[in-house]
Design a protein around this motif. Structure first.
Motif, PDB file in Angstrom:
ATOM      1  N   LYS A   1      10.104  -0.033  22.252  1.00  9.02           N
ATOM      2  CA  LYS A   1       9.964   0.598  21.192  1.00  9.02           C
ATOM      3  C   LYS A   1      10.910   1.651  20.837  1.00  9.02           C
ATOM      4  CE  LYS A   1       6.494   3.928  19.122  1.00  9.02           C
ATOM      5  NZ  LYS A   1       5.107   4.445  19.440  1.00  9.02           N
ATOM      6  N   SER A   2      11.286   2.787  21.728  1.00  9.26           N
ATOM      7  CA  SER A   2      12.192   3.445  21.637  1.00  9.26           C
ATOM      8  C   SER A   2      12.875   4.047  22.719  1.00  9.26           C
ATOM      9  CB  SER A   2      11.431   4.879  20.684  1.00  9.26           C
ATOM     10  OG  SER A   2      10.665   5.231  21.483  1.00  9.26           O
ATOM     11  N   PHE A   3      14.068   4.782  22.626  1.00  7.62           N
ATOM     12  CA  PHE A   3      14.865   5.310  23.601  1.00  7.62           C
ATOM     13  C   PHE A   3      15.423   6.598  23.254  1.00  7.62           C
ATOM     14  CE2 PHE A   3      19.241   5.506  25.698  1.00  7.62           C
ATOM     15  CZ  PHE A   3      18.843   6.153  26.961  1.00  7.62           C
ATOM     16  N   GLN A   4      15.067   7.707  23.876  1.00  9.72           N
ATOM     17  CA  GLN A   4      15.439   9.045  23.724  1.00  9.72           C
ATOM     18  C   GLN A   4      16.269   9.606  25.077  1.00  9.72           C
ATOM     19  OE1 GLN A   4      11.003  10.310  23.119  1.00  9.72           O
ATOM     20  NE2 GLN A   4      12.193  11.794  22.072  1.00  9.72           N
ATOM     21  N   PRO A   5      17.551   9.368  25.029  1.00  7.24           N
ATOM     22  CA  PRO A   5      18.422   9.931  26.035  1.00  7.24           C
ATOM     23  C   PRO A   5      17.990  11.079  26.714  1.00  7.24           C
ATOM     24  CG  PRO A   5      19.743   8.955  24.309  1.00  7.24           C
ATOM     25  CD  PRO A   5      18.443   9.115  23.687  1.00  7.24           C
ATOM     26  N   GLY A   6      17.964  11.203  27.849  1.00  8.63           N
ATOM     27  CA  GLY A   6      17.614  12.152  28.628  1.00  8.63           C
ATOM     28  C   GLY A   6      16.235  12.471  28.662  1.00  8.63           C
TER      29      GLY A   6
END
Length: 572
Positions: A239-244
């Motif tokens: 669905k999604s990737f938020q780095p960190g």
């Protein structure tokens, strides 16, 4: 695969990443806890949160070389086969069946009916062939050696053809036939993942890299879908990737084993293993592996259920035989001195609190190929370590540090991934204990991804603490064969020994592929590694996993945590 402790799977460390992609069998019964009664009906909905101590380097299997990355893509890219969760035996997965010919030269997979990707596209043998060809053209993969014995693979890599002739798809995409030039003993296990471990959705990926070409300058290595998976054949969809921060997945209603009961799965990024443990304790994380030092505290939490496993993983200190600043590491007597210079049994007792055992070579005790007969059982011996250093030509300096044969002080760096408490402690042990034998250590802590980047085969690193998470069918060719020392390959200590090279090929190509013959070949590998000590082999440790008691049907076992993920549910 490296482990990010806890494989670097290359499998990263055992405790630094929760058990997302791999797990091991219980050594005893899990602790008692409130679980759903047999008459209770599973309830759909809810979210499962697992923890990691770093971001994935990639989200597709062709390029994956560490357990943090595989701990993401394993949720949506699957193989034709999988290891049985209890025995490790190869069993059908996306394939309905598989058959190896009596001469060992033809392997045939037949796919299940009605397999579809999450976007509705049919899953066919073309997805398998596309993935295999992506592996062969990639410059960043560690997996090309899987195809060494597949007809036409080398020609395809060289751009002489626009496809691998030894991989044929027929029967409306349902049958995959692989032709080998010689016997390949691990074939049924190794080929099920097309060399990568999981299949890519070829119809979508072709828009970014077309495999049917002779232009070898074009490859899959840097396409956007590598970090933005467009479809899933597994239980969850990206669905999604938020780095960190986190990777978020949603359930795949088209999963062939049945839509998961859980709606959402989140892989959340934490500073270190302690932060994951704290999140587990307050219910923020659903399940996690904990460090042995935290086990006593976590075991008192009545909201959690305990699982203890043996694993196929081990930790080690790798020694770069081509280190520009530490030329002594090319000397076997120096490496033996380093093995005698550190107290591995004390590490097992004081760092992993006895939840593990010392290892002396590559094959872990859980493997059917394990045999420690004739292996030197290294224990700390300061005098012997110094004697070996002096036999190698080193001379003690007035400052208590040995000088190498060129007069250079024997000072070198050992690095490991920050946030992995166990490895940080090992580094402290190494710094103090190697000082006692006249070798000065400069410690370096860095992110796991930085550690992987810095230890790409080259001359600009000396020692490093990391680990392997190994598969059920032992084939350590890519780790130890002398041909595997180029960029993005696993032999980052530049180990080379003709006896080992031959034994690795005997394990791979037989022609006797019996378990007894392969075990004999692998024992030859282990005996030589034990003497050459390209690694200071440290320990394998048990996985200490805790799960929220609300999580039902969670049943991690020797070779899989995810084998029944579609049945997991959260008790209200």
């Amino acid at each position: 695969m490296r482990q990010q402790r806890t494989s670097r799977v290359l499998i990263a460390g055992i405790a630094a990443v929760t058990l997302i992609a791999t797990a091991c069998a219980p050594t005893g019964a899990p602790s008692t806890s409130a679980t759903a009664a047999p008459s209770e009906q599973p309830v759909a909905g809810g979210r499962v949160v697992v923890g990691a101590t770093g971001d994935p380097k990639t989200m597709q299997p062709v390029l994956s070389a560490d357990t943090t990355s595989s701990g993401v893509w394993n949720w949506f890219y699957l193989g034709l086969t999988r290891a049985n969760y209890k025995t490790g035996e190869t069993e059908p997965n996306l394939a309905e069946k598989f058959e190896l010919s009596s001469d060992g030269l033809t392997l045939t997979y037949t796919l299940r009916d009605n397999l579809v990707w999450s976007n509705g596209d049919p899953f066919t043998g073309d997805d398998y062939k596309y993935t295999a060809e992506a592996v062969m053209r990639s410059e960043k993969t560690v997996r090309r050696s899987t195809f060494d014995n597949v007809e036409g693979a080398a020609d395809y890599r060289a751009g002489k053809t626009d496809g691998i002739s030894g991989i044929q798809v027929s029967n409306a995409g349902k049958t995959i036939t692989i032709k080998f030039t010689k016997v390949f003993c691990p074939a049924t296990a190794a080929m099920g993942g097309a060399g990568a471990g999981g299949m890519l959705p070829s119809k979508l990926f072709k828009a970014q890299w077309d495999n049917k070409t002779t232009d070898t300058t074009k490859k899959i290595d840097d396409v956007p879908f590598n970090m933005n998976p467009p479809a899933s054949i597994g239980p969850f969809i990206f669905k999604s990737f938020q780095p960190g921060v986190q990777v978020t997945l949603t359930k795949n209603d088209k999963y062939f084993r049945g839509a998961p009961l859980v709606d959402e799965l989140v892989i959340k990024n934490y500073a270190d293993a302690t932060a994951i443990k704290n999140a587990l304790m307050v219910g923020e994380v659903t399940y996690a592996g904990v460090n042995p030092s935290d086990n006593d505290e976590v075991s008192k939490n009545d909201a959690l259920k305990f699982y203890r496993y043996k694993t196929s993983a081990y930790d080690y200190i790798g020694w770069n035989a081509k280190a520009a600043k530490a030329p002594w590491l090319a000397n076997v007597q120096v490496r033996q001195a380093l093995a005698y210079g550190i107290d591995a049994p004390a590490i097992v007792n004081k760092v992993v609190f006895g939840f593990g055992s010392q290892v002396y070579a590559h094959t872990p005790p859980v493997s059917w190929a394990y045999d420690d007969t004739g292996l030197t059982k290294y224990t700390r011996d300061v005098n012997k370590a110094k004697q070996l250093l002096e036999q190698a030509g080193a001379k003690m300096g007035t400052d208590g540090v040995y000088r190498w044969t060129d007069g250079t002080p024997m000072k070198m760096r050992i690095e490991t991934n920050q946030g992995n408490n166990i490895r940080e402690t090992i580094l402290q042990f190494a710094q103090a204990q190697y000082k006692d034998i006249g070798v000065q250590i400069d410690p370096l802590l860095e992110s796991f991804n930085a550690l992987l980047d810095r230890t790409q085969p080259g001359a600009d690193y000396e020692g490093f603490i990391i680990g392997w998470s190994l598969g059920a069918d032992p084939d350590p060719y890519s780790i130890w064969h002398s041909s595997q020392t180029t960029k993005d390959q696993f032999n980052d200590v530049f180990y080379s020994n003709p006896t080992v090279d031959k034994a690795l090929l005997d394990n791979r190509n037989g022609p006797d592929c019996s378990q007894a013959a392969r075990k004999k070949a692998l024992h030859t590998v282990d005996q030589q590694l034990n003497q050459d000590v390209p690694y200071t082999f440290l320990f394998t440790r048990d996985s200490l996993t805790y799960a929220d008691k609300k999580l039902q049907a969670f049943d991690p076992n020797t070779y899989s945590t995810l084998w029944n993920v579609e049945k997991w549910w959260l008790k209200k």
